[in-house]
Design a protein around this motif. Structure first.
Motif, short mmCIF file in Angstrom:
data_model
loop_
_atom_site.label_atom_id
_atom_site.label_comp_id
_atom_site.label_asym_id
_atom_site.label_seq_id
_atom_site.Cartn_x
_atom_site.Cartn_y
_atom_site.Cartn_z
N ALA A 10 80.77 51.88 -0.17
CA ALA A 10 79.33 51.46 -0.74
C ALA A 10 78.72 53.00 -0.42
O ALA A 10 79.18 53.63 0.31
CB ALA A 10 78.88 50.74 0.52
N LYS A 11 78.08 53.14 -1.07
CA LYS A 11 77.21 54.59 -1.17
C LYS A 11 75.74 53.69 -1.34
O LYS A 11 74.76 52.48 -2.29
CB LYS A 11 77.32 54.99 -2.38
CG LYS A 11 77.66 56.36 -2.42
CD LYS A 11 78.01 56.97 -3.78
CE LYS A 11 78.36 58.37 -3.84
NZ LYS A 11 77.34 59.47 -3.23
N THR A 12 74.86 54.29 -0.72
CA THR A 12 73.54 53.16 -0.02
C THR A 12 72.46 53.75 0.04
O THR A 12 72.42 55.38 0.94
CB THR A 12 73.22 52.26 0.90
OG1 THR A 12 74.02 53.03 1.76
CG2 THR A 12 73.81 51.17 0.79
N ARG A 54 70.91 47.83 6.25
CA ARG A 54 71.25 48.92 6.52
C ARG A 54 72.70 49.28 6.52
O ARG A 54 73.41 50.20 6.68
CB ARG A 54 70.42 50.15 6.29
CG ARG A 54 70.62 51.49 5.99
CD ARG A 54 69.91 52.35 5.95
NE ARG A 54 68.61 52.71 7.05
CZ ARG A 54 67.74 52.64 6.89
NH1 ARG A 54 67.11 53.83 6.12
NH2 ARG A 54 66.33 52.77 7.66
N PRO A 55 72.63 48.95 8.31
CA PRO A 55 73.61 49.00 9.29
C PRO A 55 75.22 48.44 8.51
O PRO A 55 76.26 48.74 8.74
CB PRO A 55 73.33 48.51 10.61
CG PRO A 55 71.78 48.35 10.39
CD PRO A 55 71.64 48.36 8.75
N CYS A 56 75.24 47.27 8.09
CA CYS A 56 76.18 46.93 7.21
C CYS A 56 77.00 47.20 5.81
O CYS A 56 77.82 47.75 6.20
CB CYS A 56 75.62 45.21 7.32
SG CYS A 56 75.33 44.83 8.37
N LEU A 57 75.46 48.01 5.18
CA LEU A 57 75.74 49.21 4.20
C LEU A 57 76.37 50.14 4.68
O LEU A 57 76.93 50.84 3.15
CB LEU A 57 75.16 48.25 2.86
CG LEU A 57 74.78 47.50 2.71
CD1 LEU A 57 73.43 47.69 1.56
CD2 LEU A 57 76.39 45.89 1.38
N GLN A 104 77.73 50.51 9.75
CA GLN A 104 77.58 50.95 11.35
C GLN A 104 78.28 49.89 11.93
O GLN A 104 78.19 49.88 13.32
CB GLN A 104 76.33 51.53 11.12
CG GLN A 104 76.17 52.51 10.68
CD GLN A 104 74.54 53.50 10.63
OE1 GLN A 104 73.69 52.84 11.62
NE2 GLN A 104 73.75 53.99 9.34
N VAL A 105 78.12 48.89 11.01
CA VAL A 105 78.31 47.20 12.42
C VAL A 105 78.91 46.38 11.44
O VAL A 105 78.80 46.51 9.97
CB VAL A 105 76.93 46.49 12.86
CG1 VAL A 105 75.92 47.52 13.98
CG2 VAL A 105 76.23 46.69 11.46
N ASP A 106 79.54 45.89 12.03
CA ASP A 106 80.55 44.39 11.13
C ASP A 106 79.56 43.29 10.47
O ASP A 106 78.28 43.47 11.33
CB ASP A 106 81.12 43.91 12.03
CG ASP A 106 82.92 44.37 12.08
OD1 ASP A 106 82.38 45.90 11.71
OD2 ASP A 106 83.37 44.67 13.36
N VAL A 107 79.80 42.78 9.48
CA VAL A 107 78.58 42.23 8.81
C VAL A 107 78.93 40.63 9.51
O VAL A 107 80.15 40.59 10.36
CB VAL A 107 79.47 42.06 7.57
CG1 VAL A 107 78.41 40.59 7.38
CG2 VAL A 107 79.47 43.20 6.28
N GLY A 108 77.29 40.31 9.51
CA GLY A 108 77.72 38.58 10.56
C GLY A 108 77.53 38.98 12.10
O GLY A 108 77.49 38.03 12.73
#
Length: 260
Positions: free
Chosen positions: A27-29, A83-86, A89-93
């Motif tokens: 991912a690039k955001t 933003r942290p999920c993408l 930085q953190v795991d999704v959920g």
């Protein structure tokens, strides 16, 4: 935001590995004040979405009819939870700063939707990143060309290191020819033979790396090289645009006197 300017902003952003609904992606955001760009790839396809203030306001109202808030409030919350999920930085959920986001991936024809669910002021908040297939030119500028440049630079670095080792071997042999004796066994080394090293690399190292197909993304050193390559490319592109704006137009007929 103009397309070229947005692409330049994206070049400055890193590719990071993310896992959404058991799908491994890069991912690039980029998140601005009330706008964002997102690129996703599974190394088979590349998807993108670009949203400005008006589009964000419309989608927020479409998906959250019970919520009434300025677009900045919607977007600020979106940044906090998405933003942290993408960005890896953190795991999704998982909970992030008091906010829990559930992010799922849903194929939609050749496109993909990322559906996000969280809470805003105690009320469920929903968002969808509706990513469509990216143009080939965008995929090339953001991934293919930088990777080709990185490969060329790494190849040059390997050549320079090989030449350095050959010079060191020559120096050591010169010391020995003049009567020098190495006092420690750990300093006893064999001559560096580039051809043998290359053959061993291809037959031993390459298979070990290729077996691991789950290792998407760059390590810190490769990410640093990617940033250097794209930053240099961005600088050159800006210089070219400035030169083009100030250059006189070619092929135009300038007439100062009366026409016959």
């Amino acid at each position: 935001m103009e397309r070229d300017a947005g692409d330049g902003v994206l070049l400055d952003c890193p590719w990071v590995p993310v896992c959404i609904s058991e799908s491994q992606l890069l991912a690039k955001t980029w998140f601005g004040d009330t706008a964002y760009r997102i690129l996703l790839t599974d190394l088979h396809s590349v998807w993108e979405e670009e949203m400005d203030t008006t589009a964000i306001q419309d989608r927020a109202q479409e998906l959250n009819r019970r919520l009434r808030a300025p677009v900045l409030a919607f977007f600020s919350h979106l940044c906090v939870v998405a933003r942290p999920c993408l960005s890896g930085q953190v795991d999704v959920g998982v909970e992030n700063g008091g906010a829990t986001a559930q992010l799922s991936l849903n194929p939609h024809g050749g496109d993909i939707n990322l559906k996000l669910k969280s809470e805003l002021a105690g009320v469920p908040f929903y968002w969808e990143f509706r990513c469509t297939l990216a143009p080939v030119a965008l995929a090339c500028s953001q991934l293919v060309r930088p990777l080709l440049l990185m490969s060329r630079l790494l190849q040059r670095q390997v050549g320079q290191l090989g030449a350095l080792l050959a010079r060191k071997d020559t120096e050591i042999q010169d010391y020995r020819d003049n009567g020098a004796v190495l006092s420690r066994e750990r300093l006893q080394t064999e001559l560096f033979e580039e051809q043998s090293y290359r053959e061993n690399f291809l037959t031993q190292t390459v298979p070990q790396v290729c077996v691991r197909q789950d290792g998407l993304g760059f390590d810190s050193e490769l990410q640093e090289l990617y940033s250097a390559v794209t930053s240099y490319g961005n600088t050159n592109a800006r210089k070219r645009k400035i030169s083009e704006r100030h250059a006189p137009e070619e092929g135009r007929i300038h007439h100062t006197g009366p026409w016959p």
